[in-house]
Design a protein around this motif. Structure first.
Motif, PDB file in Angstrom:
ATOM      1  N   THR A  37      32.695  26.031  46.656  1.00  0.00           N
ATOM      2  CA  THR A  37      33.117  27.430  46.607  1.00  0.00           C
ATOM      3  C   THR A  37      32.445  28.165  45.453  1.00  0.00           C
ATOM      4  O   THR A  37      31.975  29.296  45.614  1.00  0.00           O
ATOM      5  N   LYS A  41      29.650  31.278  45.518  1.00  0.00           N
ATOM      6  CA  LYS A  41      29.881  32.539  44.819  1.00  0.00           C
ATOM      7  C   LYS A  41      28.771  32.859  43.819  1.00  0.00           C
ATOM      8  O   LYS A  41      28.880  33.835  43.079  1.00  0.00           O
ATOM      9  N   LEU A  88      41.302  27.223  44.549  1.00  0.00           N
ATOM     10  CA  LEU A  88      40.445  28.183  45.221  1.00  0.00           C
ATOM     11  C   LEU A  88      40.983  29.598  45.087  1.00  0.00           C
ATOM     12  O   LEU A  88      40.222  30.572  45.102  1.00  0.00           O
ATOM     13  N   ASN A  92      38.394  32.340  43.633  1.00  0.00           N
ATOM     14  CA  ASN A  92      38.061  33.535  44.407  1.00  0.00           C
ATOM     15  C   ASN A  92      38.221  34.817  43.613  1.00  0.00           C
ATOM     16  O   ASN A  92      37.655  35.858  43.981  1.00  0.00           O
ATOM     17  N   ASN A  93      38.971  34.762  42.520  1.00  0.00           N
ATOM     18  CA  ASN A  93      39.171  35.943  41.681  1.00  0.00           C
ATOM     19  C   ASN A  93      38.164  36.036  40.531  1.00  0.00           C
ATOM     20  O   ASN A  93      38.216  36.988  39.744  1.00  0.00           O
TER      21      ASN A  93
END
Length: 263
Positions: A37, A41, A88, A92-93
């Protein structure tokens, strides 16, 4: 057609030492899923460590925010020395584009270090998120090297006991491995350890139920990260298949080389 052997090590200590093989490291809840992940990103490099404070002491760039720390404590919560955790939801932030991340988890990073210390030179980072890509690359590497593929589960309690979520994930990865081997005109040979994981798949309605039934799933609920169960169960959102590398300064890193395995 020649056979291509598939095995599963349910704990890192089960991996044969100094044996030519392609390893696919799995800590699906959450270390290896977190790595994929973060790379998706735009993270430039992930440095695995068993002590984030010690690693930061030897790095330049921390003060100008080029380096971030992703680490959890023994209970799975964000470490007091970290900006975010391997959840996650937390990842994601974060803005990780072109950032270097120091990563420490209770099981996954230790498993990676253990594999290196056992003399394994070909280690891929696997999860459901990159299941198809990582198994296609693992099978291709094994075919070129004349070796087999071993899916290495990180396990729980510092890799001392098996983890249901990792074992289930191994079963899913093996199915993609079977397809990849057949495409290369190799006969997939599942050893007993691999058969155990494939049979495990039929015991659960779906991946989310399997993860929820695991000890790792219990941990996610206890620390308020139940959404991670769903996020880590998603398949083939990434076409990356990164490798662990051993650098000159004795660091173990995962670099974002933007290699696309399939389109």
């Amino acid at each position: 057609m020649e056979e291509l052997k598939f095995e599963v090590a349910y704990m890192p200590k089960e991996v044969k030492e100094d044996t030519p093989q392609v390893c696919v490291l799995v800590d699906v809840l959450r270390a290896t899923t977190a790595m994929i992940t973060m790379l998706d990103k735009g993270c430039s490099e992930i440095i695995l460590t068993d002590d984030e404070r010690k690693t930061l002491g030897g790095l330049q760039g921390f003060l100008n925010q080029e380096t971030l720390v992703c680490a959890e404590d023994l209970y799975g919560n964000v470490s007091e020395h970290a900006q975010f955790s391997p959840s996650l939801i937390s990842i994601n932030n974060m803005d990780l584009k072109e950032k270097r991340v120091v990563l420490k988890t209770t099981n996954g990073t230790l498993a990676g270090l253990s594999l290196w210390n056992s003399g394994n030179e070909h280690i891929l980072v696997g999860s459901l998120r990159n299941a198809k890509a990582v198994m296609e690359k693992a099978v291709k590497m094994a075919d070129e090297l004349g070796t087999g593929v071993v899916i290495v589960c990180a396990g729980r309690e510092n890799g001392q006991i098996a983890a249901l979520d990792d074992a289930y994930t191994a079963g899913v990865l093996l199915d993609y491995g079977r397809q990849a081997a057949t495409a290369l005109k190799r006969i997939p040979l599942f050893k007993d350890s691999a058969k155990i994981s494939t049979h495990l798949l039929s015991n659960y309605q779906d991946t989310i139920h399997a993860f929820g039934d695991s000890g790792s799933g219990e941990t996610m609920r206890r620390i308020g990260c139940e959404e991670d169960i769903k996020l880590c169960a998603e398949e083939n959102l990434s076409n990356l298949a990164p490798v662990l590398e051993f650098t000159e300064d004795s660091s173990i890193v995962v670099k974002n080389i933007n290699e696309v395995i399939y389109k």
